[in-house]
Design an enzyme around this catalytic site. Structure first.
Site: not given
Length: 303
Positions: A174-176, A203
């Site tokens: 996952f990332c922003t 996120i």
């Protein structure tokens, strides 16, 4: 009220530099500020402005080659999050430094926010945070592995050193906002990992859609605008930026002896020279003088 728009889209631009002038002119004409990156592989950025201006820019981008199915995320602010508009030409819209990585060819399995918790809590799943160390430092998912990378370009080397730890595991990342995982999942597939997953919308979408009581997110999420951090419901968090190193700091961090407003914090106090700090102090002095002049001007009474 300002609309904040975040987007990325992988497509093939034959001449990114030819796209820049009209896009920048349109943003300036509609009082849209922020940053957009153009590269052979597509477009990425965050910008803000009035509703009509944001819609005009989005319509323009959707008309670019391969961008008709563009997706974006929106938030709102009662003050302008950016001070100016920049449209820049880059080699990559998110720098990984792996020429063979191509998100247009193949990526991991997308997982919607409502299915994320069940996936990452499975015994055969390893969860990896692909963001930089200072982002992970203020919040991440429960049980996530932090590669402790300073830049995304360090991720391939970290994987090479650690991949044996994850043998026979499914990998969730996952990332922003999702863009880094478009590349990291393609990279892992190229490395022979069969089961790779990533959080669709990143996120930010998870925090927007997942009720706090059902969430496995801990802390705040760093964002690249004046909000600095957000929590569940995309509520603005308590962090501010250290203007010495551009990393997030909490209210407690401002009580640290290393903190000097506009100059340094505990994360960078030893990284800058005395000459740098003198320059930062002068910059901060000029900022405060400018603010005071504006305040006096707006509060003055005409004779």
């Amino acid at each position: 009220m300002y609309v904040i728009c975040a987007l990325y889209h992988f497509t093939r631009f034959s001449d990114p530099a030819a796209i820049k002038p009209a896009l920048l002119e349109l943003c300036l004409a509609h009082d849209v500020q922020g940053s957009l990156l153009l590269a052979d592989e597509g477009i990425n950025g965050t910008f803000a402005g009035p509703r009509a201006g944001i819609d005009a820019v989005l319509d323009h981008i959707k008309a670019l080659p391969g961008c008709a199915d563009l997706e974006w995320k929106e938030a709102h602010s009662d003050h302008p999050p950016f001070g100016k508009m920049k449209v820049r030409i880059k080699k990559e819209i998110v720098t990984m430094g792996q020429p063979n990585v191509d998100p247009k060819a193949h990526v991991g399995h997308y997982v919607e926010p409502e299915g994320w918790n069940a996936l990452i809590q499975a015994d055969d799943v390893v969860l990896i945070d692909t963001r930089n160390d200072y982002e992970v430092g203020i919040g991440t998912f429960e049980g996530a592995i932090d590669p402790k990378t300073e830049t995304f370009g360090e991720f391939p080397a970290w994987w090479a050193q650690n991949k044996d730890r994850f043998h026979n595991k499914r990998v969730a990342m996952f990332c922003t906002g999702g863009i880094r995982c478009e590349k990291s999942t393609n990279f892992l597939i190229g490395e022979g990992v069969e089961d790779v997953y990533h959080l669709k919308g990143g996120i930010l979408r998870y925090l927007e859609e997942m009720p706090a009581e059902d969430s496995t997110w801990q802390g705040e999420c760093f964002v690249f605008d004046s909000r600095v951090s957000v929590g569940h419901g995309l509520k603005i968090g308590p962090h501010e930026l250290c203007h010495g190193c551009r990393r997030p700091i909490s209210p407690a961090d401002t009580q640290n002896p290393a903190f000097e407003h506009g100059v340094s914090c505990h994360q960078c106090i030893d990284d800058t020279s005395d000459k740098d700090k003198m320059r930062f102090r002068e910059r901060q002095k000029q900022i405060m003088l400018t603010r005071e002049r504006r305040k006096n001007h707006q509060g003055s009474i005409a004779p």
